[in-house]
Scaffold this motif. Structure first.
Motif, PDB file in Angstrom:
ATOM      1  N   GLY A 190       0.795  -1.227   0.000  1.00 41.36           N
ATOM      2  CA  GLY A 190       0.000   0.000   0.000  1.00 41.36           C
ATOM      3  C   GLY A 190       0.820   1.266   0.000  1.00 41.36           C
ATOM      4  O   GLY A 190       0.366   2.306  -0.489  1.00 41.36           O
ATOM      5  N   GLN A 191       2.047   1.220   0.543  1.00 40.32           N
ATOM      6  CA  GLN A 191       2.892   2.402   0.563  1.00 40.32           C
ATOM      7  C   GLN A 191       3.362   2.792  -0.837  1.00 40.32           C
ATOM      8  O   GLN A 191       3.876   3.898  -1.039  1.00 40.32           O
ATOM      9  CB  GLN A 191       4.107   2.181   1.482  1.00 40.32           C
ATOM     10  CG  GLN A 191       5.134   1.185   0.987  1.00 40.32           C
ATOM     11  CD  GLN A 191       4.789  -0.267   1.305  1.00 40.32           C
ATOM     12  OE1 GLN A 191       3.660  -0.585   1.642  1.00 40.32           O
ATOM     13  NE2 GLN A 191       5.771  -1.139   1.213  1.00 40.32           N
ATOM     14  N   ILE A 192       3.170   1.914  -1.804  1.00 43.21           N
ATOM     15  CA  ILE A 192       3.500   2.196  -3.202  1.00 43.21           C
ATOM     16  C   ILE A 192       2.221   2.332  -4.020  1.00 43.21           C
ATOM     17  O   ILE A 192       1.997   3.333  -4.696  1.00 43.21           O
ATOM     18  CB  ILE A 192       4.388   1.084  -3.793  1.00 43.21           C
ATOM     19  CG1 ILE A 192       5.655   0.914  -2.951  1.00 43.21           C
ATOM     20  CG2 ILE A 192       4.745   1.388  -5.244  1.00 43.21           C
ATOM     21  CD1 ILE A 192       6.479  -0.313  -3.312  1.00 43.21           C
ATOM     22  N   ALA A 193       1.362   1.321  -3.932  1.00 44.47           N
ATOM     23  CA  ALA A 193       0.154   1.281  -4.756  1.00 44.47           C
ATOM     24  C   ALA A 193      -0.865   2.332  -4.363  1.00 44.47           C
ATOM     25  O   ALA A 193      -1.632   2.805  -5.208  1.00 44.47           O
ATOM     26  CB  ALA A 193      -0.486  -0.106  -4.675  1.00 44.47           C
ATOM     27  N   GLY A 194      -0.897   2.714  -3.076  1.00 48.17           N
ATOM     28  CA  GLY A 194      -1.949   3.604  -2.600  1.00 48.17           C
ATOM     29  C   GLY A 194      -1.505   4.998  -2.239  1.00 48.17           C
ATOM     30  O   GLY A 194      -2.282   5.759  -1.656  1.00 48.17           O
ATOM     31  N   VAL A 195      -0.266   5.368  -2.592  1.00 43.14           N
ATOM     32  CA  VAL A 195       0.258   6.690  -2.257  1.00 43.14           C
ATOM     33  C   VAL A 195       0.764   7.372  -3.524  1.00 43.14           C
ATOM     34  O   VAL A 195       1.736   6.915  -4.140  1.00 43.14           O
ATOM     35  CB  VAL A 195       1.395   6.603  -1.214  1.00 43.14           C
ATOM     36  CG1 VAL A 195       1.941   7.997  -0.911  1.00 43.14           C
ATOM     37  CG2 VAL A 195       0.908   5.935   0.061  1.00 43.14           C
ATOM     38  N   GLY A 196       0.108   8.450  -3.926  1.00 44.15           N
ATOM     39  CA  GLY A 196       0.543   9.190  -5.104  1.00 44.15           C
ATOM     40  C   GLY A 196       1.891   9.849  -4.874  1.00 44.15           C
ATOM     41  O   GLY A 196       2.148  10.394  -3.796  1.00 44.15           O
ATOM     42  N   GLN A 214      10.927   3.714  -4.172  1.00 47.37           N
ATOM     43  CA  GLN A 214      11.960   2.975  -4.894  1.00 47.37           C
ATOM     44  C   GLN A 214      12.691   2.007  -3.981  1.00 47.37           C
ATOM     45  O   GLN A 214      12.910   0.840  -4.333  1.00 47.37           O
ATOM     46  CB  GLN A 214      12.956   3.964  -5.522  1.00 47.37           C
ATOM     47  CG  GLN A 214      14.136   3.310  -6.235  1.00 47.37           C
ATOM     48  CD  GLN A 214      13.723   2.452  -7.420  1.00 47.37           C
ATOM     49  OE1 GLN A 214      12.579   2.504  -7.883  1.00 47.37           O
ATOM     50  NE2 GLN A 214      14.647   1.634  -7.919  1.00 47.37           N
ATOM     51  N   ARG A 215      13.051   2.453  -2.794  1.00 45.66           N
ATOM     52  CA  ARG A 215      13.724   1.563  -1.842  1.00 45.66           C
ATOM     53  C   ARG A 215      12.792   0.433  -1.402  1.00 45.66           C
ATOM     54  O   ARG A 215      13.215  -0.717  -1.272  1.00 45.66           O
ATOM     55  CB  ARG A 215      14.206   2.361  -0.633  1.00 45.66           C
ATOM     56  CG  ARG A 215      15.331   3.352  -0.953  1.00 45.66           C
ATOM     57  CD  ARG A 215      15.874   4.003   0.306  1.00 45.66           C
ATOM     58  NE  ARG A 215      16.961   4.917   0.012  1.00 45.66           N
ATOM     59  CZ  ARG A 215      16.829   6.229  -0.164  1.00 45.66           C
ATOM     60  NH1 ARG A 215      15.615   6.776  -0.061  1.00 45.66           N
ATOM     61  NH2 ARG A 215      17.857   6.997  -0.434  1.00 45.66           N
ATOM     62  N   SER A 216      11.529   0.770  -1.179  1.00 48.09           N
ATOM     63  CA  SER A 216      10.565  -0.246  -0.766  1.00 48.09           C
ATOM     64  C   SER A 216      10.358  -1.289  -1.857  1.00 48.09           C
ATOM     65  O   SER A 216      10.271  -2.490  -1.574  1.00 48.09           O
ATOM     66  CB  SER A 216       9.235   0.419  -0.402  1.00 48.09           C
ATOM     67  OG  SER A 216       8.286  -0.532  -0.005  1.00 48.09           O
ATOM     68  N   ARG A 217      10.291  -0.840  -3.108  1.00 50.16           N
ATOM     69  CA  ARG A 217      10.118  -1.785  -4.224  1.00 50.16           C
ATOM     70  C   ARG A 217      11.264  -2.791  -4.272  1.00 50.16           C
ATOM     71  O   ARG A 217      11.048  -3.996  -4.460  1.00 50.16           O
ATOM     72  CB  ARG A 217      10.033  -1.026  -5.549  1.00 50.16           C
ATOM     73  CG  ARG A 217       8.654  -0.518  -5.904  1.00 50.16           C
ATOM     74  CD  ARG A 217       8.586  -0.066  -7.346  1.00 50.16           C
ATOM     75  NE  ARG A 217       9.315   1.166  -7.556  1.00 50.16           N
ATOM     76  CZ  ARG A 217       8.785   2.385  -7.506  1.00 50.16           C
ATOM     77  NH1 ARG A 217       7.506   2.520  -7.234  1.00 50.16           N
ATOM     78  NH2 ARG A 217       9.519   3.447  -7.728  1.00 50.16           N
ATOM     79  N   LEU A 218      12.494  -2.298  -4.149  1.00 50.58           N
ATOM     80  CA  LEU A 218      13.648  -3.186  -4.231  1.00 50.58           C
ATOM     81  C   LEU A 218      13.658  -4.177  -3.075  1.00 50.58           C
ATOM     82  O   LEU A 218      13.910  -5.379  -3.265  1.00 50.58           O
ATOM     83  CB  LEU A 218      14.935  -2.355  -4.235  1.00 50.58           C
ATOM     84  CG  LEU A 218      15.154  -1.469  -5.471  1.00 50.58           C
ATOM     85  CD1 LEU A 218      16.372  -0.575  -5.282  1.00 50.58           C
ATOM     86  CD2 LEU A 218      15.303  -2.322  -6.726  1.00 50.58           C
TER      87      LEU A 218
END
Length: 395
Positions: A190-196, A214-218
Motif C-alpha cells: 500500500g505504501q506504493i500502490a496507494g500513495v501518489g 523505490q527503496r521499498s520496491r527493491l
C-alpha cells in the motif's frame, strides 16, 4: 459539446442527486490497466466497483481474471450469482455463519478463497467449517517497508508475517490441516500502490515519497521472491497476488508475482490523480442540484456529505468537478443536507442546475446511491443497481 454539456444532456431526464459512470472513460481506464499489467492477469477489487453489472463487464475484458472481494458474505453472494468463478476474500473473516455456509456449498468452496495470517484464523475456520468441503486459503504477507530495525513501518498494518522464515513456518501449519487447502499468497504494498508520488504543490514531499517507494520496491521484490520460493518448496500455489492500481507495472515486473489486483483505476477517483506513472480518466461522478443562491459567488447544493474513509483530512472530501472553479466553504465543507460552494463559477449557476463531483475513493460512492446511470456519448444507455440497490451493504 464540452464534458459538462454532454453529461447534462445525457441526464436531462433525471432528478439529482444521482450517480453516473462514463462508459468511455471506464473502458479506457480498464484498457490502460491491462496495458500496464503487461500480460499478467488483473484480479478486480470489488470494493472499488460495488456494482455487479460493471464487475461482469470488467471480467469479460481480456486481461482481467478473478475478483478480490472484501467480505465473505459478499463473496458468497457473488458466487451464488455466478459473478466470477475465482473469488479471493482480501481480509480475514471471523463470520462463523458465513464460513459454515461456504464449507457446505460445493460450488462456493471451489470458488472462494479465504485470507489467513495466524493460527487463530485457522482454528476458527476449521471449527466453523467442520464436516464440510475443504476450505481454500491464501496467506497474507506483510509488505510494509521497515526502517530503524523495524521501529518504523511504512505501509498498511496487515499481516504479522513478514520474513520468509515466518511465512514458511506458517504455511507448514496450514498444510498439516486436511480441511484447509493452501492455494495462494498475497502481499499488498500500500505504501506504493496507494500513495501518489506527485502531491500537488509539494515537490519536496514528492521527491521523498518517490525515494521511499523505490527503496521499498527493491526490498519487497527480494523478500517476496524469497517467500514465494520458500513456500513453493512445500506445495504448489495457484497464484501469488500483489500490488494495486498505483503499482501495476512495477508489481508485475516481479517474476514471483503471478497476478496483480486493481480496482480504483477503473473509476479514477480524485485520490488517484497524483501518480507519475499513469493518468486515468474520471469515470464515476455524482451530481447535486443547486437549491439556493445565498449571495454573489455562492451557491448551495442539496446533500453532498459523502466523506471517504481514511485519515480525517480535507482530501477525504468529494471534489467539485464541473463547472470548474468551485470550492468549499471553510466553515461548512460538504454537508449532510446541504453543501455551499464558492467561486466565480457560482454566479453562472441557476436554481436547478447541476454541480458534478468526484468522490475521493472509488467504490464508497456506491454506498450512497442505489443505481449507476451508464453514459455512452450524450445519453444514458443503461441504469444498473449498485450493491446497495440490490439490498446489499456488506460493511
Amino acid at each position: 459539446m464540452n464534458l459538462r454539456e454532454r453529461y447534462d444532456a445525457a441526464t436531462a431526464a433525471l432528478e439529482a442527486p444521482f450517480a453516473v459512470v462514463d462508459l468511455a472513460a471506464f473502458r479506457a481506464n480498464a484498457a490502460d490497466l491491462v496495458r500496464r499489467a503487461g500480460g499478467k492477469p488483473i484480479r478486480v477489487a470489488s470494493k472499488s466497483v460495488r456494482c455487479r453489472a460493471l464487475l461482469e463487464e470488467v471480467l469479460a475484458t481480456d486481461g482481467f481474471a478473478g475478483i478480490m472481494a472484501f467480505t465473505l458474505p459478499e463473496a458468497l453472494w457473488l458466487a451464488e450469482r455466478r459473478t466470477g468463478d475465482d473469488i479471493l476474500v482480501a481480509y480475514p473473516t471471523t463470520d462463523r455463519t458465513a464460513i459454515a455456509e461456504l464449507a457446505a456449498d460445493e460450488h462456493a468452496a471451489a470458488t472462494v478463497t479465504l485470507m489467513v495470517d495466524c493460527a487463530d484464523h485457522l482454528d476458527l475456520i476449521e471449527q466453523a467449517a467442520a464436516g464440510g468441503h475443504p476450505v481454500r486459503v491464501c496467506v497474507d504477507i506483510d509488505a510494509s517497508y521497515r526502517l530503524l530495525g523495524g521501529k518504523v513501518s511504512l505501509g498498511p498494518r496487515r499481516s504479522p508475517l513478514h520474513t520468509p522464515e515466518q511465512v514458511r513456518a506458517f504455511a507448514q501449519r496450514v498444510l498439516k490441516r486436511p480441511s484447509l487447502r493452501l492455494v495462494g499468497l498475497m502481499a499488498y504494498e500500500g505504501q506504493i500502490a496507494g500513495v501518489g508520488d506527485q502531491p500537488p504543490g509539494k515537490p519536496l514531499m514528492g521527491r521523498a515519497i518517490r525515494a521511499m517507494q523505490q527503496r521499498s520496491r527493491l526490498e519487497l521484490a527480494r523478500r517476496r521472491a524469497a517467500i514465494v520460493a520458500a513456500v513453493r518448496e512445500l506445495t504448489d500455489l495457484e497464484f501469488v497476488n500483489g500490488g494495486g492500481t498505483g503499482s501495476v507495472e512495477t508489481t508485475v515486473a516481479e517474476r514471483a508475482v503471478t497476478e496483480v489486483a486493481a480496482g480504483s483505476g477503473l473509476y479514477q477517483p480524485h485520490l488517484f490523480d497524483h501518480y507519475s506513472n499513469f493518468t486515468g480518466r474520471p469515470a464515476a461522478l455524482f451530481a447535486l442540484p443547486v437549491v439556493r443562491r445565498p449571495g454573489p459567488g455562492v451557491v448551495t447544493c442539496l446533500g453532498g456529505g459523502y466523506l471517504a474513509s481514511g485519515p480525517a483530512d480535507e482530501i477525504r472530501l468529494p471534489r467539485p468537478y464541473l463547472p470548474t472553479g468551485l470550492s468549499y466553504s471553510g466553515t461548512e465543507g460538504a454537508g449532510e443536507v446541504q453543501t455551499p460552494l464558492l467561486g466565480r463559477a457560482a454566479d453562472t449557476l441557476r436554481i436547478g442546475d447541476r454541480v458534478w463531483f468526484r468522490h475521493t475513493k472509488a467504490g464508497e460512492l456506491c454506498e450512497r446511491f442505489a443505481a449507476l446511470h451508464l453514459i455512452d456519448g450524450d445519453r444514458v444507455v443503461r441504469t444498473v443497481p449498485t450493491y446497495r440497490g440490490e439490498g446489499r451493504t456488506f460493511l
